[in-house]
Structure formats: structure tokens, C-alpha cells
Scaffold this active site. Structure first.
Site, PDB file in Angstrom:
ATOM      1  N   GLU A 197      47.484  48.089  42.913  1.00  0.00           N
ATOM      2  CA  GLU A 197      47.033  47.260  41.972  1.00  0.00           C
ATOM      3  C   GLU A 197      44.925  47.389  42.209  1.00  0.00           C
ATOM      4  OE1 GLU A 197      48.228  48.168  38.892  1.00  0.00           O
ATOM      5  OE2 GLU A 197      50.666  47.666  39.397  1.00  0.00           O
ATOM      6  N   ASN A 199      45.875  51.630  33.386  1.00  0.00           N
ATOM      7  CA  ASN A 199      47.472  52.528  33.970  1.00  0.00           C
ATOM      8  C   ASN A 199      47.242  53.712  34.733  1.00  0.00           C
ATOM      9  OD1 ASN A 199      49.395  50.930  32.384  1.00  0.00           O
ATOM     10  ND2 ASN A 199      48.989  52.150  30.331  1.00  0.00           N
ATOM     11  N   LYS A 235      50.478  39.852  28.064  1.00  0.00           N
ATOM     12  CA  LYS A 235      51.454  40.628  28.267  1.00  0.00           C
ATOM     13  C   LYS A 235      52.682  40.013  28.778  1.00  0.00           C
ATOM     14  CE  LYS A 235      50.463  45.449  28.329  1.00  0.00           C
ATOM     15  NZ  LYS A 235      50.073  46.353  29.079  1.00  0.00           N
ATOM     16  N   HIS A 272      55.394  56.058  37.174  1.00  0.00           N
ATOM     17  CA  HIS A 272      57.120  55.449  36.193  1.00  0.00           C
ATOM     18  C   HIS A 272      57.291  56.083  36.117  1.00  0.00           C
ATOM     19  CE1 HIS A 272      54.348  52.042  33.321  1.00  0.00           C
ATOM     20  NE2 HIS A 272      54.739  51.358  34.901  1.00  0.00           N
TER      21      HIS A 272
HETATM   22  N1  NAD Z   1      52.536  41.081  31.898  1.00  0.00           N
HETATM   23  C1  NAD Z   1      52.037  41.989  32.942  1.00  0.00           C
HETATM   24  O1  NAD Z   1      51.142  41.920  32.199  1.00  0.00           O
HETATM   25  C2  NAD Z   1      52.401  42.804  33.882  1.00  0.00           C
HETATM   26  C3  NAD Z   1      51.854  43.552  34.991  1.00  0.00           C
HETATM   27  C4  NAD Z   1      52.194  43.537  35.816  1.00  0.00           C
HETATM   28  C5  NAD Z   1      53.837  43.478  35.949  1.00  0.00           C
HETATM   29  N2  NAD Z   1      54.155  43.117  35.251  1.00  0.00           N
HETATM   30  C6  NAD Z   1      56.056  42.498  35.676  1.00  0.00           C
HETATM   31  O2  NAD Z   1      55.509  42.002  36.883  1.00  0.00           O
HETATM   32  C7  NAD Z   1      56.709  42.495  37.816  1.00  0.00           C
HETATM   33  C8  NAD Z   1      56.610  42.582  38.644  1.00  0.00           C
HETATM   34  O3  NAD Z   1      56.287  41.195  39.720  1.00  0.00           O
HETATM   35  P1  NAD Z   1      56.063  41.025  40.964  1.00  0.00           P
HETATM   36  O4  NAD Z   1      55.583  41.969  42.216  1.00  0.00           O
HETATM   37  O5  NAD Z   1      55.501  40.089  41.697  1.00  0.00           O
HETATM   38  O6  NAD Z   1      58.120  40.808  41.423  1.00  0.00           O
HETATM   39  P2  NAD Z   1      58.781  39.356  41.502  1.00  0.00           P
HETATM   40  O7  NAD Z   1      58.372  38.528  40.701  1.00  0.00           O
HETATM   41  O8  NAD Z   1      59.923  40.096  41.929  1.00  0.00           O
HETATM   42  O9  NAD Z   1      57.930  38.944  42.675  1.00  0.00           O
HETATM   43  C9  NAD Z   1      58.632  39.896  43.853  1.00  0.00           C
HETATM   44  C10 NAD Z   1      59.293  39.267  44.868  1.00  0.00           C
HETATM   45  O10 NAD Z   1      58.388  38.394  46.005  1.00  0.00           O
HETATM   46  C11 NAD Z   1      59.503  36.649  45.732  1.00  0.00           C
HETATM   47  N3  NAD Z   1      57.557  36.724  45.820  1.00  0.00           N
HETATM   48  C12 NAD Z   1      56.852  36.287  45.316  1.00  0.00           C
HETATM   49  N4  NAD Z   1      56.191  34.904  45.198  1.00  0.00           N
HETATM   50  C13 NAD Z   1      56.521  34.778  46.836  1.00  0.00           C
HETATM   51  C14 NAD Z   1      55.278  34.178  47.482  1.00  0.00           C
HETATM   52  N5  NAD Z   1      54.538  32.806  48.022  1.00  0.00           N
HETATM   53  N6  NAD Z   1      56.513  34.135  48.782  1.00  0.00           N
HETATM   54  C15 NAD Z   1      58.102  34.427  48.880  1.00  0.00           C
HETATM   55  N7  NAD Z   1      58.472  35.151  48.066  1.00  0.00           N
HETATM   56  C16 NAD Z   1      57.719  35.494  46.509  1.00  0.00           C
HETATM   57  C17 NAD Z   1      60.040  36.548  44.515  1.00  0.00           C
HETATM   58  O11 NAD Z   1      60.776  36.217  44.794  1.00  0.00           O
HETATM   59  C18 NAD Z   1      60.576  37.981  44.294  1.00  0.00           C
HETATM   60  O12 NAD Z   1      61.966  38.440  45.539  1.00  0.00           O
HETATM   61  C19 NAD Z   1      57.265  43.000  37.172  1.00  0.00           C
HETATM   62  O13 NAD Z   1      58.392  42.861  36.266  1.00  0.00           O
HETATM   63  C20 NAD Z   1      57.152  44.057  36.041  1.00  0.00           C
HETATM   64  O14 NAD Z   1      56.917  44.402  34.573  1.00  0.00           O
HETATM   65  C21 NAD Z   1      53.796  42.222  34.183  1.00  0.00           C
HETATM   66 ZN    ZN Z   2      51.362  48.235  37.862  1.00  0.00          ZN
END
Ligand code: NAD
Ligand code: ZN
Ligand code: NAD
Ligand code: ZN
Lengths: 371, 371
Positions: free
Chosen positions: B191, B253, B149, B260
């Protein structure tokens, strides 16, 4: 008169319907069957441009509404220069405003520009909703609407942004061609001739047998139906064998190698796509003859057919052959530095090759330049 | 310590590699095998955000360069509010500037935001080029990076624009979690707990057996490796059975229905995604218990595990329960007006249903509200 072709893709087959008046029957086609393509009452976003919407928009909307769908519409400005992410963003806004859901659909009523953008928006809204293609230009009917290529232009290059997304249905109404400008009609005829040369000798001979091909009004309804059916059949067969352009599909680029160079060097203005393809086919034909792949006689028959259609057969005098050769090298279809050409071997058959010597390209191009 | 999982999709299978230091081996993984994933000398566009690039960017680039790839990079601003088409347009510009071709690749080095955008850009550049996911947040490792996705937000709704595009390879280096903020770590743990409840009772019991789960430094390298491996395995199995979310994939989900609503009503600020999912899992668990689908005892075990992880278990006091019920009705996952819930039947198993009475949702929500 009605033809129904199937584009037999492994994941999902879909029909191409070619029939006069089908533009007024889109609602029934989507609903009125044992397996409806859209659930009753679903939302449908019709996409068009101002000119085409003025001619055919209300009829399509009436048909969809009568079939019980919730219809909204979005009108985008006409022209290739609006085939951009910005226009697609307007489609997203319309999709949101009208609350399109996973089970909803977009309907593209227009030429290839509307079809490509609507297809791309449908491919990417909620990670993919249904799209129905109602092509209104000859080029969109025989080429753009079938095969699932969708996309928009990047400011610095055509069709760089896109996705594969097959339509759920393609509805072709030959009657709408009456309002298509003559030059656009001829542009579409270039692709029709292409199918004759690379795939369907019968189509080629039908075209040869016609007295005139330069304007729609000289073409009988029967011949038009046959041209559309055979061309769509050719495209459908090639696409079904090679959905993602791994191999066979490349032959559809016949005439497009040099054609694209001519198009891009003239800034997509003085020479349109079909005209450039016509020039490109003449060039590819002569290269094939030069290399002994094709007979001079068949090469001449192609030239005569292109001339009869009123399409250009010379490279514009203002283009530099050196520029053309340079541009060929930066083409998307270049593989490992070798320019890829599609060359006919006989009428109805063609092969892809990257074995054309630069000197042959140069010689043929120089011969083809308008004095 | 190294785990290699396969996401067994019909069209193209790919590996998920979980191994310390793998961040410094990306070049070798892409090149150094019998069937190289990328051709030698190909162009690679590495995408990251400033923070993550500062920590790990140079190592990844060095590894890719050493393997003979032509590496460029594009740094996008950090944060969900930059997960937009505008950022993707920057990726297109970088793809053009660096002349990425059909055989080139993008590499996403970052959390889910970078992964989703890079995946979408790769899905739509030249109608699809390869993407490699190098997730750096726990959430991206166990969830976002696997399953294909991709997408961005519309100003008026999350993830409305996107495409399915499977990565060619997923490389997970547990060591990069050391720099991840603690609150982000816990969000990812939500998760992980989800997979325990809906899919993998052994994972659930491993988590239960751990003394502390609220911070990475209390978790042994062995346990972390196991958590990552089992979570990715769960996601990979579900995705392999149902790539396009036709059926089974919906169980992922779990906790997300009410989650959500909480996220969106708090404006995606005070409560983050993982925290909202934690609250949503508590709610779904109690709904399941209320309906007699799940035992009170197991429901309590879930609650205890979520609390041990330091995740919230109450609906914020400032939210109105009426607003939550209203928001549930407009969720993307609503089908024909019925709110769809995932409910556990026992630890390691869950079912999707749209048979939850509004009165039960209300009652459980009211009980769950922080005083
Ligand atoms: N494609 C999919 O199947 C799927 C599934 C779940 C969530 N998502 C999407 O993922 C996003 C959320 O992902 P997230 O929680 O990783 O958010 P993100 O990518 O914003 O990361 C969260 C924070 O952590 C920081 N960060 C990440 N890795 C780091 C590291 N190793 N060291 C220091 N800082 C670090 C980032 O800079 C950011 O500030 C949402 O947009 C959501 O819609 C997609
Ligand atoms: Zn989720
Ligand atoms: N997706 C594909 O596989 C594929 C294949 C070939 C071309 N294309 C794309 O298609 C586009 C070209 O398509 P096109 O030639 O249809 O251009 P177009 O959509 O711009 O249409 C040409 C002109 O004809 C007008 N027009 C169309 N139908 C009409 C009608 N029935 N009556 C009056 N006016 C009408 C349009 O308003 C426009 O001004 C290009 O963007 C090209 O990249 C896509
Ligand atoms: Zn063409």
C-alpha cells in the site's frame, strides 16, 4: 388530497408524500420524475411482515415492477421481539441473494419495527444504500419513518444498536390505516397529541374540535389528512433543525421520560409505547403545572384530549413508584446523573430541563397512580 | 520525531499522530489538551486480539487509566475469519456490560481486522460513539485506520456490511511494528508503494533510494517515520477530498481490481491482500503501458521497487486467466458492467477508467502468469 412536505436536511433533502392510494404509486414516485430517485432497472428489495404483506405487498410490488425495477421481497416475522440483529441478518442474506448494489434500494412496508430494521440494514449494506419508507402504522407515519433513526434491540435494551440513515423518500397512504388494530391506532395518536402540545397549537385545537378520536372510523378523511400532514410537518421541522439530536430534537421526547420507565417496568407488554407516552405526557404536564411552568387550564385541556382518544392517563396500580424513580435514573437520556424532562410552557411550546426535583416527580407519580 | 497530520473533513477534522512511544500516551492525547477529546472520567472500551494485547495492551490501559478514564477491555480472536457480525455482537455485549454511554469511546488496538470491527461497533452502538484507532500493522497504519470505512464480512463476501464512521483520533507508534510478522510488513509496504505511484513521487523516490525494503530491520527510524507520514498524508488528502467514495477516492483502489480477483480466487489464503495488490499494481502498470498511458521506463521502476520489497509480481500458476476475467466482472466496483481500473499516467498520478479492453486485460494477465 395530497400533501408533499420536505425534510430539509443540509446533506440531502427528501420528501414526505401523504396521499390516499400512494401505496400503489411507489414505482412511479421512484422513477417517473425529472430527477429519478432510483436509476431505471435497479434492484429493489421490499421488506414487510406477513400481515402487512398480505394486505398491501402485491400492490407495492406491482407498482415497482411496472416502473421497471427488479423487485424481490423479504418477509420478517411481526413484532417488537423480532427487531433484532438476527432479523437484520436475514435482510443481509436477501440483499446478497438478490445482488443488491450501491445503486439499489430497500423499501420498508410496515410499522416502526419493519422501518427501523430495514433502515438499519440499508444503512449498513455496502456502507449504505437507499431506503424508502412506506409506513403503515400511525406511529410509523408520524414518527418512526421520518428523521433517519434506524436500529434494532439488544437482548438487554431497546434500540441500543443503530445508525442514522435518512430515507430517500417517505410515502404515506392514510387508507392503509383501515386495517390497523384500534389499539395501535390510539398508540399513534399519543404521538400526534405530543406534536400538538410541543409544537403546533393549531393541530391541538383541531384535535380538540373533533367529536371522537378513539377510532379511525369516526375521523373524516380530511381531518386524518390534516393530522398526518401537521404531525409529519412538526417532526420534519424539528429534525431539519437538529438532525443528530444535539439539542432541539430532544423535545420530541415529551412524555417519553416517564413513559419509558412505565414501558420497561411493565415488560413492554401490558402497556404499549403510545399508552406509556400518554401517561408520560400527563405526568410531564402535571410536573410543569406544579412547577408553575404551565397553567392548570392548559394542563386540563391536554388531559381531556388524551382521555377523548381513549388512551390511559394513570400509572398502572401494580408498579412501584420507587421502581419508577430508580428506572428514570438509568434512562439513556440521563446526562451527568440528572433526569431530563421535556415540559410544556404553553400549548405549542416546550422546553428541556434537568431541574425537576425528585420530590416533585414522586409526588406527581403518586397522584397519577391508578387506585 | 513526531508528525501530526490533520484529516480535514467538513463535519469533523481529526488528527493522525505518528510518533514513537505514542502507544503509552493515549490517555494524555485523549484528555490532556485545551479541548479534550473525551470528557474526564469517561468510559473507554479497549478492543484488541490476544497477540497484540499481550504485547501492548497493558501499556495502553495504564495510560488511559492514569488519565482518569474508566477502562475495560474486550479481546476478540485474531484473524480475518473472525471479522464477523458475531464478533461485533461480543463488542455490543461488552459495551452493555460496561455501560458505555454516548460520551464514551472505543479504542481499537490492532490491525485492520480489529480496527474495522471496532469502528463498526462504535458506529452502531447508541447510533454512534467515538472511536480511536491505534493501528498496529503497517497496513492498518497507512490505510485501514484513516478514512472512516468500517465493517465486517458476510459469510459470502468481504466487507459487505459496514458504515462510514470517522475516528476521533489516530495514534501510530512505529515501534510496534517490531513484533509484526515480516510477511505482514511486506503486505503493508504494497500500500505504501501504491501511494508513491498514484500520489507522491517523492515517497516513491525515497523508497527507490533505500537499499533494502523487505524487512523492517533494514529500514532506519527516519525512513520509517517518513514512509508512515507520507503514506498517511496521501490517504488523508484523498479522503478529505472525497469522504464517501464518490470520485477521487477510487484511485486508492490502484492495484486492487486484479488484486481482489487474485485474492478471492486463491481463497484469501496462499496470497495475502498486500501480495495481491502488488500483483495487481504490476498488472495495472503494464495495462497502462500497453495503452500508452504510462512509459515503459516508469513501469519498470515500479516493478523493480515491488521486487526489492520482496513482494510477488506474478499471478500464481494455478489460477486460470478465464476465472480471473470472470471474477473481475462480479467485483463490487463494476459499474454498469464495465470493469473499472486505476491506471498510472506518471509516477505520482493516476486516473480511473472503465475503458480497458478485455483483450488487453487477458494479454497482460497471461504475460504475468508465473511459468
Ligand atoms: N477500513 C479500511 O479502510 C480498510 C483498508 C484496508 C484494509 N482494511 C481491512 O483490514 C484488514 C487487514 O488488516 P491487517 O493486514 O492489519 O490484518 P490483521 O488485522 O489481521 O493483522 C494481520 C496480522 O498481524 C497481527 N499483528 C498486527 N499488528 C501486530 C503487531 N504490532 N505485532 C504482532 N502482530 C501483529 C495480527 O494479529 C494479525 O495476525 C482486512 O480485513 C481489510 O478488509 C480496511
Ligand atoms: Zn488494500
Ligand atoms: N426510528 C424512529 O425514529 C422511531 C420512532 C418511534 C418509534 N420507533 C420504533 O417503532 C417501533 C414501533 O412501531 P409500531 O408501533 O409501528 O410497531 P409495529 O411495527 O410492531 O406495528 C404494530 C403492529 O401493527 C401491525 N400493523 C402495522 N401496520 C398495519 C396495517 N396497516 N394494517 C394491519 N396491521 C398493521 C404490525 O404488524 C404490528 O403487529 C418500535 O420498535 C420503536 O422503537 C422508531
Ligand atoms: Zn414515541
Amino acid at each position: 388530497m395530497k400533501s408533499i412536505l420536505s425534510v430539509a436536511l443540509p446533506q440531502q433533502a427528501y420528501n414526505v408524500v401523504i396521499a390516499p392510494q400512494v401505496r400503489t404509486q411507489v414505482g412511479a414516485w421512484l422513477s417517473d420524475r425529472q430527477q429519478p430517485l432510483l436509476k431505471p432497472g435497479q434492484k429493489v428489495l421490499l421488506v414487510s411482515n406477513p400481515v402487512i404483506f398480505k394486505h398491501y405487498g402485491e400492490q407495492a410490488i406491482a407498482s415497482l415492477t411496472q416502473a421497471g425495477f427488479q423487485v424481490s421481497h423479504c418477509i420478517l416475522p411481526a413484532g417488537e421481539r423480532y427487531k433484532t440483529l438476527k432479523s437484520v441478518q436475514k435482510l443481509y442474506d436477501a440483499a446478497l441473494a438478490n445482488r443488491l448494489e450501491r445503486g439499489s434500494a430497500m423499501v420498508a412496508l410496515g410499522g416502526g419495527v419493519i422501518g427501523d430494521m430495514t433502515g438499519f440494514a440499508a444503512a449498513t449494506w455496502l456502507r449504505g444504500i437507499a431506503v424508502v419508507q412506506m409506513p403503515t402504522s400511525l406511529l410509523a407515519m408520524v414518527d418512526a419513518s421520518i428523521g433517519g433513526k434506524t436500529g434494532v434491540n439488544h437482548p438487554q435494551g431497546k434500540n441500543l444498536i443503530g445508525a442514522f440513515h435518512q430515507p430517500r423518500l417517505v410515502l404515506i397512504d392514510p387508507q392503509v390505516l383501515k386495517t390497523l388494530p384500534a389499539r395501535e391506532f390510539r398508540a399513534g395518536m399519543a404521538e400526534v397529541i405530543k406534536y400538538g402540545v410541543i409544537w403546533d397549537v393549531d393541530l391541538f385545537e383541531q384535535l380538540e374540535a373533533a367529536e371522537r378520536l378513539d377510532q379511525l372510523r369516526h375521523i373524516s378523511a380530511d381531518l386524518l389528512q390534516s393530522i398526518l400532514t401537521r404531525s409529519c410537518q412538526a417532526k420534519a421541522e424539528v429534525v431539519a433543525e437538529d438532525e443528530k439530536e444535539g439539542g432541539l430534537r430532544a423535545i420530541l421526547n415529551y412524555g417519553h421520560t416517564l413513559g419509558h420507565a412505565v414501558e420497561s417496568l411493565t415488560g413492554y407488554r401490558s402497556v404499549n409505547h403510545g399508552e406509556a407516552v400518554a401517561i408520560g405526557m400527563v405526568a410531564a404536564g402535571q410536573i410543569a403545572a406544579e412547577m408553575g411552568w404551565w397553567t392548570e387550564a392548559e394542563c386540563d385541556r391536554q388531559l381531556a384530549l388524551i382521555q377523548k382518544t381513549g388512551l390511559p392517563t394513570h400509572i398502572p396500580a401494580e408498579l412501584s413508584i420507587n421502581d419508577i424513580l430508580e428506572t428514570l435514573k438509568t434512562d439513556k437520556k440521563v446526562k451527568d446523573g440528572q433526569v431530563r424532562f421535556v415540559l410544556p410552557t404553553r400549548i405549542g411550546e416546550a422546553k428541556v430541563t434537568n431541574q425537576v426535583e425528585a420530590s416533585v416527580i414522586r409526588q406527581v407519580s403518586e397522584q397519577l397512580q391508578a387506585p
